[in-house]
Scaffold this active site. Structure first.
Site, PDB file in Angstrom:
ATOM      1  N   TYR A  71      25.176  75.694  63.539  1.00 45.47           N
ATOM      2  CA  TYR A  71      26.276  76.538  64.017  1.00 45.47           C
ATOM      3  C   TYR A  71      25.819  77.741  64.845  1.00 45.47           C
ATOM      4  CZ  TYR A  71      29.780  73.764  61.670  1.00 45.47           C
ATOM      5  OH  TYR A  71      30.601  72.724  61.308  1.00 45.47           O
ATOM      6  N   GLU A 122      32.498  72.061  54.747  1.00 46.93           N
ATOM      7  CA  GLU A 122      31.513  70.979  54.790  1.00 46.93           C
ATOM      8  C   GLU A 122      30.559  71.028  53.601  1.00 46.93           C
ATOM      9  OE1 GLU A 122      29.925  71.450  58.743  1.00 46.93           O
ATOM     10  OE2 GLU A 122      31.915  71.067  59.609  1.00 46.93           O
ATOM     11  N   ARG A 168      27.896  55.847  65.318  1.00 42.77           N
ATOM     12  CA  ARG A 168      29.304  55.513  65.511  1.00 42.77           C
ATOM     13  C   ARG A 168      29.981  55.449  64.141  1.00 42.77           C
ATOM     14  NH1 ARG A 168      27.705  56.405  69.809  1.00 42.77           N
ATOM     15  NH2 ARG A 168      28.055  55.311  71.786  1.00 42.77           N
ATOM     16  N   TYR A 219      32.939  53.846  61.744  1.00 37.43           N
ATOM     17  CA  TYR A 219      33.739  52.635  61.577  1.00 37.43           C
ATOM     18  C   TYR A 219      34.523  52.714  60.264  1.00 37.43           C
ATOM     19  CZ  TYR A 219      30.687  50.840  65.240  1.00 37.43           C
ATOM     20  OH  TYR A 219      30.004  50.674  66.426  1.00 37.43           O
ATOM     21  N   VAL A 262      41.969  46.937  67.085  1.00 40.51           N
ATOM     22  CA  VAL A 262      41.043  47.197  65.987  1.00 40.51           C
ATOM     23  C   VAL A 262      41.537  48.319  65.076  1.00 40.51           C
ATOM     24  CG1 VAL A 262      39.597  48.918  67.164  1.00 40.51           C
ATOM     25  CG2 VAL A 262      38.560  47.334  65.500  1.00 40.51           C
ATOM     26  N   GLY A 263      42.649  48.972  65.449  1.00 47.10           N
ATOM     27  CA  GLY A 263      43.258  49.970  64.578  1.00 47.10           C
ATOM     28  C   GLY A 263      43.743  49.409  63.261  1.00 47.10           C
ATOM     29  N   PHE A 316      42.991  58.728  65.373  1.00 48.56           N
ATOM     30  CA  PHE A 316      42.457  58.383  66.687  1.00 48.56           C
ATOM     31  C   PHE A 316      41.003  57.992  66.523  1.00 48.56           C
ATOM     32  CE2 PHE A 316      45.978  60.792  68.694  1.00 48.56           C
ATOM     33  CZ  PHE A 316      46.267  59.928  69.733  1.00 48.56           C
ATOM     34  N   PRO A 346      36.896  61.715  69.462  1.00 46.53           N
ATOM     35  CA  PRO A 346      36.724  63.089  69.003  1.00 46.53           C
ATOM     36  C   PRO A 346      37.957  63.573  68.258  1.00 46.53           C
ATOM     37  CG  PRO A 346      35.955  62.863  71.259  1.00 46.53           C
ATOM     38  CD  PRO A 346      36.641  61.570  70.902  1.00 46.53           C
TER      39      PRO A 346
END
Length: 391
Positions: free
Chosen positions: A95, A137, A206, A208, A275-276, A380, A383
């Site tokens: 950060y 986090e 990625r 998934y 694929v949603g 979504f 990002p």
């Protein structure tokens, strides 16, 4: 807490952020990666190349400025982005680096208009926002580690099975290499997969969706193979073309807030594009096991029947779920305003996932029809701050 003076200064920068926000974030990433190329092992290179990450960050910075006096309004976005950060392995030490180069980019783009007073105010504001992320986090990391079978960062998994689900979607069944039990997760959550692709300088990550109900011994992800020329498709092409049963992949702990919520007696509508459908399969299998009489409408859109995944599995669930209505829609028979009006009960909780354009149409149509934000849940693939586009 920020002083009223700092809040006023931040508010005064809103017009500049609206006009120059994406330019600022573009310069930010350029300068950041020049100084710290090792961070390219974390960031999605394709989102960088396509400008998605720059736009998403610009939206997030703009929203923070608009709501700087009431930061609780952006808390849902903070939580969603924090889930992404935890799944990528973002740490507190990252950060200060980000803050340094964000302020540098503001100065480079705005020039003399970025006065020392403005830069000091944004430094203060960034510190408060960064502390919020770090705190959220830290709690997520701790919860992941404390779960039975839990871990932080990445862990080796062995590919147990590779199963085609459609012309473009393949499922990968993953078992922990150490044979430990898996932690519980909420249906709809995702994992990150980190790979080193031959010929690529940096590692790629990625995310998934977990496409199967939670179990003690195995995860399932179902991956769409992107076009070979799509810069966002390198990992999916690698998984489809190179990864075989018995291979090892690095996997993060489950994360994400696109999960089943609301009253158990309330009707549910699933609306999936392409694929949603993957996070909804985990939700559906869980409902079939725990609430088989729940009233559910499932609308699936795909290019053609050959592109539609899990149709047989969903049809088989109808045998044990008497109140499940399942319909598929293909090119020439798409999900449109009439379908949404006829098929989506106005009191139901609605879960939407798919390509950005598909989701924007569905969500905006439902809002116009009177559905509340509390009723509509969406994810979504991209990002986290992309979600601003649908609201």
């Amino acid at each position: 807490m920020l002083s009223q003076k700092t809040i006023n200064i931040i508010k005064s920068t809103v017009p500049a952020l609206e006009e120059h926000g994406t330019h600022i974030t573009t310069v930010f990433y350029e300068e950041l990666f020049k100084a710290h190329p090792e961070l390219l092992n974390i960031f999605n290179h394709a989102n960088q190349a396509q400008g998605k990450q720059q736009t998403a960050l610009a939206n997030a910075v703009y929203a923070a400025a608009v709501h700087i006096d009431k930061l609780e309004k952006i808390l849902p976005t903070v939580v969603q982005i924090a889930h992404k950060h935890v799944s990528l392995g973002v740490k507190p030490e990252h950060y200060p680096i980000v803050g340094e180069y964000l302020l540098k980019a503001i100065k480079m783009v705005l020039g003399d208009n970025a006065t020392p007073e403005i830069l000091h105010a944004w430094g203060e504001a960034y510190g408060v926002i960064a502390d919020a992320f770090i705190g959220v986090e830290a709690t997520m990391y701790e919860e992941n580690e404390k779960k039975e079978g839990g871990w932080t960062n990445f862990k080796d998994f062995v590919v147990e099975k590779v199963v085609p689900e459609s012309n473009v979607i393949t499922s990968f069944y993953l078992k922990p290499a150490d044979a430990a039990h898996l932690p519980s997760f909420k249906p709809g959550q995702y994992i990150s997969v980190r790979v080193s692709i031959p010929g690529e300088k940096y590692m790629m990550i990625r995310q998934y969706s977990l496409s199967k109900t939670p179990s003690l011994d195995m995860f399932r992800i179902s991956v769409k193979k992107e076009n070979d020329n799509n810069p966002d498709g390198k990992v999916s092409v690698y998984l489809h073309n190179q990864v075989k049963e018995g291979d090892t992949l690095e996997v993060s702990a489950p994360a994400g807030d696109f999960t089943l919520s609301g009253k158990s007696d309330k009707a549910i509508t699933f609306i999936a594009g392409g694929v949603g459908i993957t996070p909804m399969m985990s939700m559906m299998e869980t409902l079939a096991a725990e609430e088989p009489t729940r009233e559910i409408v499932f609308l699936q859109a795909a290019r053609t029947p050959a592109y539609a995944a899990f149709t047989e599995q969903i049809q088989s669930l109808q045998e044990k779920m008497p109140n499940l209505t399942y319909k598929t829609y293909y090119e020439g028979n798409r999900i449109d305003e009439t379908v949404l009006k006829d098929m989506v009960h106005p009191d139901s909780d609605v879960y939407v996932c798919g390509p950005a354009g598909f989701m924007e149409f569905v969500i905006s149509t439902l809002y116009c029809a009177g559905f509340s934000k509390e009723q509509i849940h969406f994810e979504f693939f991209g990002p986290a701050a992309d979600l601003e586009k649908a609201e």
